[in-house]
Design a protein around this motif. Sequence first.
Motif, PDB file in Angstrom:
ATOM      1  N   SER A 293      39.426  43.522  27.917  1.00  0.00           N
ATOM      2  CA  SER A 293      40.538  44.087  27.152  1.00  0.00           C
ATOM      3  C   SER A 293      40.487  45.608  27.066  1.00  0.00           C
ATOM      4  O   SER A 293      41.501  46.238  26.837  1.00  0.00           O
ATOM      5  N   ALA A 294      39.297  46.210  27.262  1.00  0.00           N
ATOM      6  CA  ALA A 294      39.208  47.663  27.125  1.00  0.00           C
ATOM      7  C   ALA A 294      39.470  48.387  28.445  1.00  0.00           C
ATOM      8  O   ALA A 294      39.476  49.602  28.478  1.00  0.00           O
ATOM      9  N   LEU A 295      39.658  47.622  29.524  1.00  0.00           N
ATOM     10  CA  LEU A 295      39.824  48.262  30.826  1.00  0.00           C
ATOM     11  C   LEU A 295      41.303  48.500  31.137  1.00  0.00           C
ATOM     12  O   LEU A 295      42.172  47.808  30.612  1.00  0.00           O
ATOM     13  N   ASP A 296      41.579  49.464  32.013  1.00  0.00           N
ATOM     14  CA  ASP A 296      42.976  49.678  32.369  1.00  0.00           C
ATOM     15  C   ASP A 296      43.427  48.592  33.351  1.00  0.00           C
ATOM     16  O   ASP A 296      42.637  47.855  33.910  1.00  0.00           O
ATOM     17  N   ARG A 297      44.733  48.521  33.552  1.00  0.00           N
ATOM     18  CA  ARG A 297      45.339  47.369  34.212  1.00  0.00           C
ATOM     19  C   ARG A 297      44.774  47.085  35.605  1.00  0.00           C
ATOM     20  O   ARG A 297      44.416  45.960  35.922  1.00  0.00           O
ATOM     21  N   ASN A 298      44.668  48.127  36.437  1.00  0.00           N
ATOM     22  CA  ASN A 298      44.184  47.922  37.802  1.00  0.00           C
ATOM     23  C   ASN A 298      42.762  47.396  37.829  1.00  0.00           C
ATOM     24  O   ASN A 298      42.438  46.444  38.532  1.00  0.00           O
ATOM     25  N   LEU A 299      41.909  48.045  37.037  1.00  0.00           N
ATOM     26  CA  LEU A 299      40.510  47.645  36.978  1.00  0.00           C
ATOM     27  C   LEU A 299      40.385  46.233  36.422  1.00  0.00           C
ATOM     28  O   LEU A 299      39.557  45.438  36.872  1.00  0.00           O
ATOM     29  N   ARG A 300      41.254  45.910  35.477  1.00  0.00           N
ATOM     30  CA  ARG A 300      41.226  44.587  34.862  1.00  0.00           C
ATOM     31  C   ARG A 300      41.525  43.518  35.901  1.00  0.00           C
ATOM     32  O   ARG A 300      40.837  42.502  35.989  1.00  0.00           O
ATOM     33  N   GLN A 301      42.544  43.776  36.728  1.00  0.00           N
ATOM     34  CA  GLN A 301      42.901  42.786  37.748  1.00  0.00           C
ATOM     35  C   GLN A 301      41.784  42.627  38.770  1.00  0.00           C
ATOM     36  O   GLN A 301      41.468  41.522  39.191  1.00  0.00           O
ATOM     37  N   GLN A 302      41.161  43.750  39.126  1.00  0.00           N
ATOM     38  CA  GLN A 302      40.051  43.701  40.070  1.00  0.00           C
ATOM     39  C   GLN A 302      38.880  42.915  39.476  1.00  0.00           C
ATOM     40  O   GLN A 302      38.269  42.071  40.138  1.00  0.00           O
ATOM     41  N   MET A 303      38.596  43.173  38.180  1.00  0.00           N
ATOM     42  CA  MET A 303      37.484  42.491  37.527  1.00  0.00           C
ATOM     43  C   MET A 303      37.749  40.991  37.379  1.00  0.00           C
ATOM     44  O   MET A 303      36.827  40.188  37.414  1.00  0.00           O
ATOM     45  N   GLN A 304      39.021  40.623  37.197  1.00  0.00           N
ATOM     46  CA  GLN A 304      39.360  39.201  37.090  1.00  0.00           C
ATOM     47  C   GLN A 304      38.912  38.459  38.344  1.00  0.00           C
ATOM     48  O   GLN A 304      38.273  37.402  38.267  1.00  0.00           O
ATOM     49  N   ILE A 305      39.228  39.060  39.480  1.00  0.00           N
ATOM     50  CA  ILE A 305      38.850  38.421  40.748  1.00  0.00           C
ATOM     51  C   ILE A 305      37.328  38.413  40.900  1.00  0.00           C
ATOM     52  O   ILE A 305      36.724  37.410  41.270  1.00  0.00           O
ATOM     53  N   GLU A 306      36.686  39.545  40.555  1.00  0.00           N
ATOM     54  CA  GLU A 306      35.233  39.627  40.681  1.00  0.00           C
ATOM     55  C   GLU A 306      34.522  38.622  39.782  1.00  0.00           C
ATOM     56  O   GLU A 306      33.525  38.016  40.164  1.00  0.00           O
ATOM     57  N   LEU A 307      35.061  38.461  38.567  1.00  0.00           N
ATOM     58  CA  LEU A 307      34.444  37.512  37.625  1.00  0.00           C
ATOM     59  C   LEU A 307      34.493  36.100  38.182  1.00  0.00           C
ATOM     60  O   LEU A 307      33.508  35.352  38.114  1.00  0.00           O
ATOM     61  N   LYS A 308      35.663  35.763  38.730  1.00  0.00           N
ATOM     62  CA  LYS A 308      35.828  34.412  39.278  1.00  0.00           C
ATOM     63  C   LYS A 308      34.870  34.198  40.456  1.00  0.00           C
ATOM     64  O   LYS A 308      34.204  33.168  40.562  1.00  0.00           O
ATOM     65  N   THR A 309      34.764  35.223  41.310  1.00  0.00           N
ATOM     66  CA  THR A 309      33.861  35.148  42.459  1.00  0.00           C
ATOM     67  C   THR A 309      32.412  35.008  41.997  1.00  0.00           C
ATOM     68  O   THR A 309      31.650  34.188  42.513  1.00  0.00           O
ATOM     69  N   LEU A 310      32.048  35.827  41.003  1.00  0.00           N
ATOM     70  CA  LEU A 310      30.684  35.797  40.475  1.00  0.00           C
ATOM     71  C   LEU A 310      30.359  34.423  39.907  1.00  0.00           C
ATOM     72  O   LEU A 310      29.273  33.877  40.124  1.00  0.00           O
ATOM     73  N   GLN A 311      31.334  33.854  39.194  1.00  0.00           N
ATOM     74  CA  GLN A 311      31.113  32.545  38.581  1.00  0.00           C
ATOM     75  C   GLN A 311      30.886  31.480  39.657  1.00  0.00           C
ATOM     76  O   GLN A 311      29.992  30.649  39.542  1.00  0.00           O
TER      77      GLN A 311
END
Lengths: 355, 295
Positions: free
Chosen positions: A168-186
């Motif tokens: 929630s504290a990240l800006d939109r672009n970084l947030r979308q990138q992190m969403q994908i990374e989180l899913k991959t990491l999981q």
Amino acid sequence: MDSLLEIRGARREFVTPEGDRIAALDGVDLDVGAKEFVTLLGPSGCGKTTLLRAISGFEALDGGTIRLGGADLTALPPFRRPLNTVFQSYALFGHMTVARNVGYALEVAGVPKRRREAEVAEALDKVGLSGMGARRPGQLSGGQRQRVALARAIVAKPRLLLLDEPLSALDRNLRQQMQIELKTLQDRLGIAFVFVTHDQEEALTMSDRIVVMRAGRIEQIGAPRDIYRRPRNRFVAEFIGETNLFPVTVDRVEGPTALARTAEGVELLLPAAGRKPGEAITAILRPTDFTLADKGIPGTVRSAVYLGSDLHLFVAPAAGGPEIRVTARDGQAAETGAAVHLAHDPARVHVLEGG
Amino acid sequence: MAIRRQSAILGLLLAPATLFLGVFFLLPLLIIALFSFLTPGLYGGVEWSFYHWNYGRIFGWADGIMEVFEPVYLRILWRSLSFAALTVLVTLLLCYPVAFWVSRLPERSRLFFLFLITLPFFSSLIVRLYAWLLILKPTGFLNSALMGLGLIAQPLEILYTPTAVVLGMVYVMVPFMFLPLYAAVDNLDRAQVEASMDLGANRVQTFLKVVLPQTLPGIMGGAVIVFIPSVGNFIVPDILGGAKGLMIGNLVEQQFLSARNWPFGSALSMVIMSVVLTVLLVAVTRARKTGAGHA
């Protein structure tokens, strides 16, 4: 499905400063599979954070049980629970280096220094922060801090990771990138994630299953597509994505299609299965379910919002009633004030029983 | 031009403070430093000739005789330092848990408690210390109560002992320890405490590895603010101390007021000051090393 986490009848009451009792958790049952990404989604105050804190042990339950891998956690303090949390504020230890932050769980568990260093390096590598160990949290960007928090939470190889609105504290672009990374990491870690958010887009992007909560209760549990296409009630329908809700009465049934009408006279076609004339139901259509055509619901474009890939239209039906949200695609153009017809595929209509 | 004008304004604004400190702090300090190397005058004041036995006397060679070594003043200085250290320790142990308790109180009770802490400042220190005299004396409140309860047969000899001095200093210094501690504890990031427990650290580990380092600035602040005035304190030992509770501050006071040996009093002051500064420098440097990078 083998479930890793089993929550049964979780109850938790709070007393407001005014003296009112509020059920933050009102009898919650939830199962999470061993490699599942489950998102708790709901508006603020729905109980999702309380549920997460009950799992991590920072919130005691008034009733119910929490089991992890068959072991009862309900009475254990947080430091005895074999799971870890990524906190919303990251909660990095400001007086320690990144490496010591990441190795904290191993340090307190008494893992020898050499092995600890190897595992810290491995965890930092997994989140893409190799070589940053000597820095202090204060020297990192928001996105890097987020990754440190993640590395710190996975270093002890928990079977369950809890994430409390970590993006929630990240800006939109970084947030979308992190969403994908989180899913991959999981996927790569092969462990279960329980992720809390109030952002429905985040929930739809990452989850295997979404748990929609309201007022301490679970409204619906399902895969993102289920939740989006077949919401169980008005609340879920309106909370996830943009929605057009039509309270209609079934007029007549003709073969595979039924014709229904709103009080104002807007006509909709929907699947005939199970429909009886005279029945009051709510028909749900997403903005993408409508297309601009030569026939269909007549109306006037009240406003058109251009969003790059899509054109969002608000169309006032000629018969009256609330404006219909429409997403026009494939270069379809419509200007404010234009007269249009909205067509839809009857099969796309989702029906809620009752008005 | 703009920068020049800004610095001119800044200079103007800082001038009163600089002038005040220069005239009323730096100048007297220089006078003391100068006096400490001069010959004592017969009826107070100084004779304008160099004399180094003021310091010699402090370190144990009284009045220029190398053969007689008696470090009575060093012993009193040592006693003052240990009393001050003890005061720091006791106030810290008293205030630290209370700071946590207060920081968790609801807003209103918290403000009330902070008001209570500052309440002693509303009345005279001398009056409050005389109240302690009444409490501690053999026929005082404490002894009557304990004897009335049958806990002791003879009155406790507390008054005019080192215990009374430390007790009095602790009483005087508690607010000075509490306020910086409270500020640090109130600033403590509770999420970090939770993170520590979530990562498997039990309460003791969490305290040692997270809570203590995070509140260290407050502990150091409180310790410094309590230690400095405690070393030179002469009012508390004067009222509650007696002969065995004599501290270095009393000695300085005596040299200037009754013994009329200004140079010796000045030399004592210089020694106290350098010892306190050294202790502080060491403590602060070590604390900074431990808490480095702490945001």
